[in-house]
Design a protein around this motif. Structure first.
Motif, short mmCIF file in Angstrom:
data_model
loop_
_atom_site.label_atom_id
_atom_site.label_comp_id
_atom_site.label_asym_id
_atom_site.label_seq_id
_atom_site.Cartn_x
_atom_site.Cartn_y
_atom_site.Cartn_z
N GLY A 247 2.96 -0.26 -6.29
CA GLY A 247 4.22 0.40 -5.94
C GLY A 247 4.69 1.26 -7.09
O GLY A 247 4.24 1.08 -8.23
N PRO A 248 5.59 2.19 -6.81
CA PRO A 248 6.06 3.10 -7.86
C PRO A 248 6.62 2.33 -9.05
O PRO A 248 7.39 1.37 -8.88
N LYS B 191 0.80 -1.22 0.00
CA LYS B 191 0.00 0.00 0.00
C LYS B 191 0.84 1.27 0.00
O LYS B 191 0.56 2.20 0.71
N GLU B 192 1.89 1.28 -0.77
CA GLU B 192 2.61 2.53 -0.95
C GLU B 192 2.72 2.77 -2.44
O GLU B 192 2.47 1.88 -3.24
N GLY B 193 3.07 4.00 -2.79
CA GLY B 193 3.34 4.25 -4.21
C GLY B 193 2.11 4.64 -4.99
O GLY B 193 0.99 4.60 -4.52
N ASP B 194 2.36 4.99 -6.25
CA ASP B 194 1.33 5.66 -7.04
C ASP B 194 0.11 4.82 -7.36
O ASP B 194 -0.98 5.34 -7.44
N VAL B 195 0.27 3.51 -7.54
CA VAL B 195 -0.87 2.72 -7.97
C VAL B 195 -1.97 2.71 -6.91
O VAL B 195 -3.15 2.71 -7.22
N MET B 196 -1.60 2.77 -5.64
CA MET B 196 -2.62 2.77 -4.59
C MET B 196 -3.19 4.15 -4.30
O MET B 196 -4.15 4.28 -3.57
N ARG B 197 -2.55 5.20 -4.84
CA ARG B 197 -3.03 6.54 -4.52
C ARG B 197 -4.26 6.84 -5.38
O ARG B 197 -4.15 7.11 -6.56
N GLN B 198 -5.42 6.72 -4.81
CA GLN B 198 -6.64 6.89 -5.60
C GLN B 198 -7.35 8.19 -5.27
O GLN B 198 -7.81 8.89 -6.15
N ALA B 199 -7.47 8.54 -3.97
CA ALA B 199 -8.18 9.75 -3.60
C ALA B 199 -7.25 10.95 -3.64
O ALA B 199 -6.04 10.84 -3.41
N ASP B 200 -7.82 12.12 -3.95
CA ASP B 200 -7.04 13.36 -3.89
C ASP B 200 -6.92 13.80 -2.44
O ASP B 200 -7.50 13.19 -1.54
N GLY B 201 -6.20 14.92 -2.23
CA GLY B 201 -5.95 15.41 -0.88
C GLY B 201 -7.23 15.68 -0.08
O GLY B 201 -7.23 15.56 1.14
#
Ligand SMILES: N[C@@H](CCC(=O)N[C@@H](CS)C(=O)NCC(=O)O)C(=O)O
Length: 323
Positions: free
Chosen positions: A83-84, A8-18
């Motif tokens: 992950g990135p 759960k790190e890195g860009d693929v898991m980043r779904q929601a904005d700030g």
């Protein structure tokens, strides 16, 4: 590495904005077939997909309904690493073109500077070794007619007239429905599943079920089997991948659980089962059923929304053919 290992790190898991809201990024590659650079040719293009993805699902349904199987190669990715620099992968499947492991390698072959999201579906040009388009709504429209000159007469959109997938007379109605179905249903489930705060979850859950109520009411206005009459159109194809995932994935794993399709929306459920179980020539042997892989999308959503544990139910995953 098994499918959907969760780091759960890195860009693929980043779904929601700030602010906690999920906003789907614009697709980057938007070329058209036909165009001077991209002519319709047999076996020149490949469609890359993953069985879990509802946006890719619609393109694969159209490829089969249009009889494009011999025209456009289908390439399946079957894994995801988080992950990135990672993302969709070939795990047990093999990339037949270059032997790549990651979908990202295709994006970087097309554009070494590319830093955007690496998404399926993606339409690849084998001749120019580049991406034609990675926006499902545009890929399906190209498939309706771009290759028609190479197909037998009965499969051409023009020949089908009112029975086509996007017939001229129905275009305004289909476009109007696409707009709210995309915002509140297709993408609506993601706004809920990927909400990063209670407030954004609360803000989105009502509109999803209001849109499903609207759909149920729409289907109640006639006794036709499909959204716009006696023939399958784009509106049905764009809705199906979301509804077929609803009870067995979005309801539990994305917390879209105010109601279930099978218990609370009898007309939507009937519409769903009519499409799913149809193995006639109308769906060219079952375009909806053969492209639906419950295991794949349930594993995928379990991985991105929690611990990776796949719920047991509801069983059966879809009810039987309508009587
Ligand atoms: N607008 C695109 C959306 C495609 C999309 O978001 N695909 C997801 C899978 S369901 C994806 O590849 N996500 C990977 C990522 O965003 O990193 C379309 O409709 O084609």
């Amino acid at each position: 590495m098994s499918q959907f290992n969760v780091h759960k790190e890195g860009d693929v898991m980043r779904q929601a904005d700030g602010d906690g809201h999920f906003r789907r990024a614009q697709s980057t590659f938007r070329h058209q077939i036909p165009s001077p650079q991209f002519a319709p040719e047999k076996d020149r293009y490949a469609l890359l997909w993953h069985r879990g993805c509802p946006w890719a699902h619609r393109t694969v349904i159209v490829r089969q309904i249009k009889g494009l199987e011999d025209m456009i190669q289908l390439i399946e990715l079957d894994g995801m690493e988080f992950g990135p620099g990672k993302g969709w992968t070939f795990e047990k499947t093999k990339d037949p073109l270059y032997g790549f492991k990651y979908l990202r390698e295709f994006y970087n072959k097309a554009d070494p500077e590319y830093v955007g999201r690496v998404t399926v579906p993606m339409l690849w040009d084998k001749k120019n070794e580049t991406i034609v388009n990675n926006e499902s709504s545009e890929i399906i429209r190209m498939f309706y007619s771009a290759f028609d000159k190479l197909l037998p007469d009965h499969l051409r959109e023009e020949t089908k007239g009112d029975a086509g997938l996007y017939p001229p007379l129905l275009r305004p109605s289909i476009d109007a429905m696409n707009e709210w179905v995309y915002n509140e249903i297709n993408n609506g489930v993601y706004k809920i599943g990927f909400a990063a705060s209670q407030a954004t979850y609360n803000a989105n859950i009502g509109p999803l079920f209001a849109a499903l109520d609207r759909l149920e009411a729409h289907l109640g206005k006639s006794s036709d089997p499909y959204l716009f009459g006696a023939h399958i159109t784009e509106a049905d194809i764009r809705l199906f991948p979301t509804i077929v995932r609803f009870d067995s994935a979005y309801h539990t794993l994305f917390k879209c659980n105010l109601k279930m399709i099978r218990h609370d929306y009898p007309l939507i459920d009937r519409w769903l089962r009519t499409l799913y179980w149809d193995e006639s020539e109308r769906t060219r042997g079952g375009a909806f059923k053969t492209s639906t892989d419950f295991d794949s999308f349930r594993r995928g959503y379990a991985a991105v929304s929690g611990s990776g544990i796949v719920p047991g139910g509801p069983l059966p995953l879809i009810l039987g053919p309508p009587s």
